[in-house]
Design a protein around this motif. Sequence first.
Motif, PDB file in Angstrom:
ATOM      1  N   ARG A 150       0.821  -1.218   0.000  1.00 34.36           N
ATOM      2  CA  ARG A 150       0.000   0.000   0.000  1.00 34.36           C
ATOM      3  C   ARG A 150       0.854   1.267   0.000  1.00 34.36           C
ATOM      4  O   ARG A 150       0.330   2.370   0.055  1.00 34.36           O
ATOM      5  N   ARG A 151       2.170   1.100  -0.051  1.00 40.65           N
ATOM      6  CA  ARG A 151       3.140   2.202  -0.075  1.00 40.65           C
ATOM      7  C   ARG A 151       3.224   2.934   1.266  1.00 40.65           C
ATOM      8  O   ARG A 151       3.532   4.124   1.335  1.00 40.65           O
ATOM      9  N   ILE A 152       2.969   2.212   2.350  1.00 44.32           N
ATOM     10  CA  ILE A 152       3.161   2.758   3.693  1.00 44.32           C
ATOM     11  C   ILE A 152       4.563   2.390   4.155  1.00 44.32           C
ATOM     12  O   ILE A 152       4.930   1.211   4.182  1.00 44.32           O
ATOM     13  N   THR A 153       5.363   3.378   4.522  1.00 40.39           N
ATOM     14  CA  THR A 153       6.732   3.123   4.973  1.00 40.39           C
ATOM     15  C   THR A 153       6.735   2.733   6.453  1.00 40.39           C
ATOM     16  O   THR A 153       5.763   2.985   7.180  1.00 40.39           O
ATOM     17  N   PRO A 154       7.826   2.140   6.937  1.00 38.01           N
ATOM     18  CA  PRO A 154       7.911   1.843   8.371  1.00 38.01           C
ATOM     19  C   PRO A 154       7.738   3.086   9.248  1.00 38.01           C
ATOM     20  O   PRO A 154       7.099   3.013  10.303  1.00 38.01           O
ATOM     21  N   LEU A 155       8.272   4.219   8.816  1.00 36.07           N
ATOM     22  CA  LEU A 155       8.146   5.442   9.619  1.00 36.07           C
ATOM     23  C   LEU A 155       6.693   5.866   9.738  1.00 36.07           C
ATOM     24  O   LEU A 155       6.221   6.231  10.825  1.00 36.07           O
ATOM     25  N   PHE A 181       1.513   8.939   2.579  1.00 37.00           N
ATOM     26  CA  PHE A 181       0.475   7.949   2.308  1.00 37.00           C
ATOM     27  C   PHE A 181      -0.856   8.673   2.399  1.00 37.00           C
ATOM     28  O   PHE A 181      -1.114   9.379   3.367  1.00 37.00           O
ATOM     29  N   GLU A 182      -1.639   8.554   1.348  1.00 35.82           N
ATOM     30  CA  GLU A 182      -2.914   9.282   1.254  1.00 35.82           C
ATOM     31  C   GLU A 182      -2.707  10.778   1.466  1.00 35.82           C
ATOM     32  O   GLU A 182      -3.507  11.462   2.106  1.00 35.82           O
ATOM     33  N   ALA A 236      -1.078  20.973   7.435  1.00 36.43           N
ATOM     34  CA  ALA A 236      -1.467  19.570   7.379  1.00 36.43           C
ATOM     35  C   ALA A 236      -0.984  18.900   6.101  1.00 36.43           C
ATOM     36  O   ALA A 236      -0.714  17.723   6.071  1.00 36.43           O
ATOM     37  N   LYS A 237      -0.873  19.674   5.024  1.00 39.67           N
ATOM     38  CA  LYS A 237      -0.474  19.097   3.749  1.00 39.67           C
ATOM     39  C   LYS A 237       0.973  19.405   3.395  1.00 39.67           C
ATOM     40  O   LYS A 237       1.528  18.793   2.507  1.00 39.67           O
ATOM     41  N   SER A 238       1.573  20.382   4.068  1.00 40.54           N
ATOM     42  CA  SER A 238       2.942  20.768   3.726  1.00 40.54           C
ATOM     43  C   SER A 238       3.864  20.549   4.912  1.00 40.54           C
ATOM     44  O   SER A 238       3.722  21.209   5.927  1.00 40.54           O
ATOM     45  N   GLY A 271      -4.600  22.328  13.195  1.00 39.49           N
ATOM     46  CA  GLY A 271      -5.056  22.265  11.821  1.00 39.49           C
ATOM     47  C   GLY A 271      -4.756  20.984  11.083  1.00 39.49           C
ATOM     48  O   GLY A 271      -4.913  20.937   9.881  1.00 39.49           O
ATOM     49  N   VAL A 272      -4.324  19.919  11.771  1.00 37.40           N
ATOM     50  CA  VAL A 272      -4.031  18.671  11.080  1.00 37.40           C
ATOM     51  C   VAL A 272      -5.202  17.730  11.256  1.00 37.40           C
ATOM     52  O   VAL A 272      -5.589  17.411  12.363  1.00 37.40           O
ATOM     53  N   SER A 273      -5.769  17.284  10.174  1.00 44.38           N
ATOM     54  CA  SER A 273      -6.940  16.426  10.249  1.00 44.38           C
ATOM     55  C   SER A 273      -6.552  15.027  10.670  1.00 44.38           C
ATOM     56  O   SER A 273      -5.436  14.580  10.497  1.00 44.38           O
ATOM     57  N   GLY A 274      -7.502  14.284  11.230  1.00 42.49           N
ATOM     58  CA  GLY A 274      -7.267  12.927  11.710  1.00 42.49           C
ATOM     59  C   GLY A 274      -7.114  11.946  10.591  1.00 42.49           C
ATOM     60  O   GLY A 274      -7.521  12.180   9.467  1.00 42.49           O
ATOM     61  N   GLY A 275      -6.515  10.758  10.939  1.00 33.61           N
ATOM     62  CA  GLY A 275      -6.273   9.737   9.941  1.00 33.61           C
ATOM     63  C   GLY A 275      -7.359   8.732   9.913  1.00 33.61           C
ATOM     64  O   GLY A 275      -7.277   7.739   9.243  1.00 33.61           O
TER      65      GLY A 275
END
Length: 275
Positions: A150-155, A181-182, A236-238, A271-275
Amino acid sequence: HRRVMVVGSAELAINGKAGVVVSEGTSVRIALTDVRGREEVEVPCEQVRTLLYFAASNGVAQAVRDELQTEEAASMVDWADATKGRTALWSAAFYGETRCVELLLAAKASVELTNKNGFSPLWVASQRGHASVVRALLNAGADVNHANVRRITPLIATAMHDQPDCCSLLCSARAGLWATFEGKNAMAWARGRGHEHCAEVLIAAMSEQDPPSAVAQELGATAAAAAQEDTPIPLAKSPPNSLTAALATVPRPSLSPHAGTAKTLWPLNGGVSGG
């Protein structure tokens, strides 16, 4: 011939009877020897596990050491089960069996063999918070940025699952801080899920590294656009560069080119939205 055990077979499960592989294909023929003599049986591949795999999965270090000293050790060390593709090292890493991991690494087990879903030993150890296993795998040269299917890294996995100790080890090994990711990097995932300890680790790491040129250009463009519109930068995006990380919690004047009263930008922890 590999020393094996058979799983889920009533006639072979008694006392964990062991045998050696005679031949294999879509099924496996196994030679079993006990006080009654030798017999050969045929079982599906998915029912077979090596004794080394069992020992590593259950953290029995002495049994792992014994199996690695047998003549069959070279063919067993990277054997993977037919159902999920897990090696002895993968399984030991998953369960946090540090001593078994160390023994397998000393026997040259591959640190990069994944299961069928692309999860590496380092990935699962990081996600589950096994810091001593993560350290051993990194010292053995495991790829710190190996992502799953799914292209999720260990970090990112450590940020998602709130594993600050493993997160710190990965950052020290120069894990990719700006991988996403996403659309969200590890710091954004940690903030969005309220994992403040992980977020602090990641912010500190980001303050010590300049972002890749493409990310830096995006940050510059975002800041310029925010200045024109007199709006806060959407952190949140940058991901922050060293300057924004250092000033994350300090009120700052607005980037507005207009004269007038001073305003403040959103701090990094907002301002960071939840996952």
